[in-house]
Design an enzyme around this catalytic site. Sequence first.
Site, mmCIF file in Angstrom:
data_model
loop_
_atom_site.group_PDB
_atom_site.id
_atom_site.type_symbol
_atom_site.label_atom_id
_atom_site.label_comp_id
_atom_site.label_asym_id
_atom_site.label_seq_id
_atom_site.Cartn_x
_atom_site.Cartn_y
_atom_site.Cartn_z
ATOM 1 N N GLY A 475 0.810 -1.203 0.000
ATOM 2 C CA GLY A 475 0.000 0.000 0.000
ATOM 3 C C GLY A 475 0.847 1.259 0.000
ATOM 4 O O GLY A 475 0.342 2.347 -0.246
ATOM 5 N N ILE A 635 13.231 12.644 -1.793
ATOM 6 C CA ILE A 635 11.863 12.146 -1.857
ATOM 7 C C ILE A 635 11.597 11.705 -3.301
ATOM 8 O O ILE A 635 11.600 12.512 -4.228
ATOM 9 C CB ILE A 635 10.862 13.237 -1.426
ATOM 10 C CG1 ILE A 635 11.156 13.703 0.016
ATOM 11 C CG2 ILE A 635 9.426 12.723 -1.558
ATOM 12 C CD1 ILE A 635 11.071 12.626 1.081
ATOM 13 N N ASN A 637 8.789 10.206 -4.567
ATOM 14 C CA ASN A 637 7.448 10.572 -5.030
ATOM 15 C C ASN A 637 6.762 11.360 -3.907
ATOM 16 O O ASN A 637 6.338 10.770 -2.903
ATOM 17 C CB ASN A 637 6.652 9.313 -5.389
ATOM 18 C CG ASN A 637 5.268 9.646 -5.923
ATOM 19 O OD1 ASN A 637 4.565 10.506 -5.394
ATOM 20 N ND2 ASN A 637 4.864 8.952 -6.982
ATOM 21 N N PRO A 638 6.662 12.676 -4.064
ATOM 22 C CA PRO A 638 6.139 13.496 -2.958
ATOM 23 C C PRO A 638 4.713 13.120 -2.559
ATOM 24 O O PRO A 638 4.366 13.214 -1.378
ATOM 25 C CB PRO A 638 6.183 14.923 -3.521
ATOM 26 C CG PRO A 638 7.176 14.877 -4.630
ATOM 27 C CD PRO A 638 7.126 13.486 -5.193
ATOM 28 N N GLN A 644 2.503 8.320 3.125
ATOM 29 C CA GLN A 644 3.151 7.493 4.140
ATOM 30 C C GLN A 644 3.298 8.250 5.454
ATOM 31 O O GLN A 644 3.062 7.708 6.535
ATOM 32 C CB GLN A 644 4.542 7.060 3.661
ATOM 33 C CG GLN A 644 4.530 5.911 2.696
ATOM 34 C CD GLN A 644 4.187 4.622 3.405
ATOM 35 O OE1 GLN A 644 3.015 4.307 3.596
ATOM 36 N NE2 GLN A 644 5.177 3.870 3.810
ATOM 37 N N LYS A 707 16.232 8.078 2.192
ATOM 38 C CA LYS A 707 16.253 7.618 3.587
ATOM 39 C C LYS A 707 15.061 6.735 3.955
ATOM 40 O O LYS A 707 15.200 5.813 4.742
ATOM 41 C CB LYS A 707 16.274 8.812 4.529
ATOM 42 C CG LYS A 707 17.652 9.483 4.637
ATOM 43 C CD LYS A 707 17.604 10.580 5.669
ATOM 44 C CE LYS A 707 18.988 11.079 6.034
ATOM 45 N NZ LYS A 707 18.904 12.180 7.019
ATOM 46 N N GLY A 708 13.876 7.032 3.476
ATOM 47 C CA GLY A 708 12.716 6.216 3.856
ATOM 48 C C GLY A 708 11.746 6.980 4.735
ATOM 49 O O GLY A 708 12.130 7.793 5.571
ATOM 50 N N GLU A 711 7.949 4.710 8.513
ATOM 51 C CA GLU A 711 7.677 4.526 9.935
ATOM 52 C C GLU A 711 7.850 5.787 10.767
ATOM 53 O O GLU A 711 7.269 5.910 11.845
ATOM 54 C CB GLU A 711 8.576 3.396 10.473
ATOM 55 C CG GLU A 711 8.175 2.073 9.856
ATOM 56 C CD GLU A 711 9.202 0.980 10.040
ATOM 57 O OE1 GLU A 711 9.027 0.141 10.917
ATOM 58 O OE2 GLU A 711 10.195 0.963 9.270
HETATM 59 MO MO1 MOS Z 1 8.008 -2.958 9.420
HETATM 60 S S1 MOS Z 1 7.452 -3.094 11.356
HETATM 61 O O1 MOS Z 1 9.568 -2.702 9.333
HETATM 62 O O2 MOS Z 1 7.050 -3.674 8.321
#
Ligand code: MOS
Length: 744
Positions: A475, A635, A637-638, A644, A707-708, A711
Amino acid sequence: MDDMLNTQGHVRLGSSAGQPLTRRDGILKVTGAAPYAADARPEGVLHAVTLAAGIARGRVARLNTAAAEAHPGVVKVYTPANTPPLALSPDEKIHPFVWRMEVLQDDRVRYAGQPIAMVVAETLEAATEAARLLAPDYEAEPHRVTLDDAEPFDTETLAFGRPANMTKGDLATARATSARHVTTQVETSAQYHNAMEPHAITAQWVGDRLEIDTPNQAIGLSKQTFAAFLGIAPEQILLRSPFIGGGFGSKAILYGAQLLTILAARDLDRPVKLALRRDQVYGPTGHRAPTRQTLRIDMDDMGRITALDHDTITLTSSFDEFLESASNASHSLYAAPVLRTTHHGRRADVGTPGPMRAPGEAPGSAALEIAMDEAARAAGLDPLDFRLLNHADTDPSSGMSFSSKALRECYAEAAGRFGWAGRPQEPRQMREGRLLKGWGMGTAQFPCPMFQAAAHATLRADGSAVVETSAADMGQGAWTALAQIAADGLGIDIDRVEFRSGHSDLPDAGVAGGSGHTATAGTALFNAGADAVRQLADLATQDPASPLFGAGNAGVTARSGRLWRNDDDRSEAYEDILARAGLDLIRGEGTGAREGEPTHAMFSHGAVFAEVLVDPDLGQVRVSRLIGAFAAGRIINPALARSQLLGGMIWGIGMALQEEALHDIRSGRFVNNDLAGYHVPVTADAPMVEAITVHEDDPFVNALGVKGVGEIGVTGTVGAIGNAVWHATGVRPGRFPIHPETLI
Ligand code: MOS
């Protein structure tokens, strides 16, 4: 290609990366055409239903298998008496991502919700009714399901082998010489991922080849794990997971019922499908463990932190070792010259917890940010000023420089947008009608790991390409963001890129987790594309008939499906280069991983500001505004990144105010294992949430500078809401989710 490196040391991406493209799989999803695992309907498919244990500890004394078997449509009832054995012991740990496989190899009940039997029938209805007819009798034993009564045990390691304890500097001296200190205790609750798509698997044996449809965040690893427990070669397994209806960590770890379904399909020589009901997800598929955290912050008379001590007590199951690494959230965020982090495990009769969106960091950040607010108050400083005063310019735990850290910019951007200036220091100073209004903040931080990935990129005779890696789109938008990176690696328009993914016969893309998937799989895809382009450039620059002849590989640039000379404006289309060389295709290969020991501390950062309205009579809390600014490198895709970040922040609302899996202490069973009782935020709970990204150029984190963002949104947010609740009411929440009765 050297020319693809810019002066910052990372690659120059083309025109796709950075675009807010809508999801490439969006139409498939909104039209219902996207295939999920439970949609698979192979010819002759049977339906499996598991029976969940109704006690938390003991053994199954009797099952009415005769009644279940007699029910029309039932094909077979699996119990410990007749379930085929596995090739490995259910407790075997072949790698750190394996939890105990509950596959009916004994009659022990280790937690409520544990599968104790499985019925396979011609219809879902028959299997469901027959499972009910099993009517188990138990020999129950005394159980423990809470932090208070759980059994302490010594441990040196946490989840994935991380050390449980760390000390830097002389804590006793720092304490003795500090001007002031605060001690804070915060508890966080057990939470369930509650992905929209509950866990499911469809398994089918075709000869000695096993085909599995199951949503999965770690396709290569899972294929190996299944193979090891089944005693077959990984090459015999085809695992398809093109779409995942939310994973959040729960679909990175395999669970026994998947293996049971596969065993039944082999045993019965028919395809078998298992789709867990919402309540059946509770127990066997991992959860976020509860924590009890104690923090002590020592300061000098200016309010500078002199020592930070963070202890976590957390629960795991009676049979596995996963421990939430909450205290580690204090390792690298604030400039504490003396640092101690400790963890204490306790065992209870619950399913093994597991990674859940921002594992460790989410509960750890929640407690740390509450403690920081109390420390700011003790120092007489504004919470933002206190955090700026204690900004870490280098990583306090490793001593290393940060690869990049635009946290000050995040503070400034989010505080400005929120209107933080002029916030009254004292609580209970603001009202909106009869409601108490409060403002709070928290700092967000999440590490930037990379795993191992491989990819192929094949340029075709018509100048289009197919790129391949077994990535997982749960997703978050991997189908789109990774294709953008691949297009830029190839120097072609994204509309000319066919992306094959979510399939175990493709090169392994590693784990979609740890916020590292875009960086890892993206690097592999980019490198594969660049490898194909490099081969193309070799052909053209060595061919006297090409306008690129003699330019040298480093003297050309790939863009818009053409190679361009850097020294003049001549170019040649990919299809012309291939045609002249008589080639149908060129295939590039690439990998993504971090090489060698890290030379920098690598984290995404952010700042979250919350406004809450609290009903002074009812204690009800509403988040009226939530604004976060995040620095996460490049980034890709802004639009997807914003989505996210918003999703993470909304998870923070859930953790702060709603989400809590509750056991009945007497029975050990869940009392709220459904979405009526386990509350997650809905739109009305998140009326105004804003996520901003701050520019950040990171030359060290990886070649893409990525970087990601998966989370980090949860971190910072929970504490910000808790601090806003204090500012509104003068009550420090000692526990998340905050219960209304604690505020009145
Ligand atoms: Mo995650 S908790 O790194 O899917």
